[in-house]
Every structure is written in structure tokens, then in C-alpha cells.
Design a protein around this motif. Sequence first.
Motif, PDB file in Angstrom:
ATOM      1  N   ARG A  23       3.552  -2.267   4.219  1.00 45.46           N
ATOM      2  CA  ARG A  23       3.392  -3.693   3.956  1.00 45.46           C
ATOM      3  C   ARG A  23       3.846  -4.467   5.178  1.00 45.46           C
ATOM      4  NH1 ARG A  23       8.457  -6.029   2.305  1.00 45.46           N
ATOM      5  NH2 ARG A  23       9.936  -4.394   1.829  1.00 45.46           N
ATOM      6  N   VAL A  50       0.869  -1.167   0.000  1.00 43.57           N
ATOM      7  CA  VAL A  50       0.000   0.000   0.000  1.00 43.57           C
ATOM      8  C   VAL A  50       0.907   1.217   0.000  1.00 43.57           C
ATOM      9  CG1 VAL A  50      -1.736   1.300   1.290  1.00 43.57           C
ATOM     10  CG2 VAL A  50      -1.845  -1.193   1.236  1.00 43.57           C
ATOM     11  N   LYS A  60      -3.655   0.860  -3.078  1.00 41.68           N
ATOM     12  CA  LYS A  60      -3.225  -0.535  -2.983  1.00 41.68           C
ATOM     13  C   LYS A  60      -2.645  -0.981  -4.315  1.00 41.68           C
ATOM     14  CE  LYS A  60      -6.585  -1.829   0.500  1.00 41.68           C
ATOM     15  NZ  LYS A  60      -7.680  -2.707   0.876  1.00 41.68           N
TER      16      LYS A  60
END
Length: 117
Positions: free
Chosen positions: A101, A65, A76
Motif C-alpha cells: 500500500r 493489496v 486487492k
Amino acid sequence: MTNPNRLRVQLLALAVLAPFAGAALAASPKFSVELVGGRIKGDDTLKVKQGDQVQVSVVSDQPLVLHLHGYDIETKVAPPAPALMAFKADLAGRFPVHEHREGAGNHRAVMFIEVHP
């Protein structure tokens, strides 16, 4: 209005509006960014002008993201499909785009967007 007069009005309108049409096209910068191993390939700073409608297409070899700080936009990225981060560059400054992440290094800047007045 007769046809010759209508043509003159139309030509005058085109002459007046033509410079603005070019400016509108220039005010929509589009970037393509590739991330490999969480690192950007190429220049890590994207430069735009305040007021631009910015589009950043991002591809990555791993899911993550991206968060554009200052604008509070999250995008995303799910390989192999590109993700699009789009926004109007209202705020001037230098803004980091962090990756979010799982695992180590999960909140670091992968690139910057500079918005110039």
C-alpha cells in the motif's frame, strides 16, 4: 440387472467411495481474516496441508493489496467488502503474505501460510 442386484451394486459403490467424500470436504480449508490498522486480529499463521484447495476471506479497515509470496498471488482488498484469496497449496513451506500500500510500512508480512506435506 435386477433391482436387488442394482441396489447391492449401488450400496457397494457408496461404501467404497464414502471415505473419499469426507477427505474431499476436509481438503478445502476456509479462513476468515480481519486486518485492523494493517495488523491481523488473531493468529497470524494459517496452517494447511499440501494439496488443499485453500480459501482466505480478508476484510480490512483500509485499502491494500495482499501478496502471497511463493505462489505469486495478489488480492486487492477494498473496505468494507471482503476479498478472497484462493489457491491450491501445491508447494510445501512457510509463505509470507505481505501488504502492499501507499506510505510507510508498505511491504511487510501481515500473516503467514504454512503448507505441510
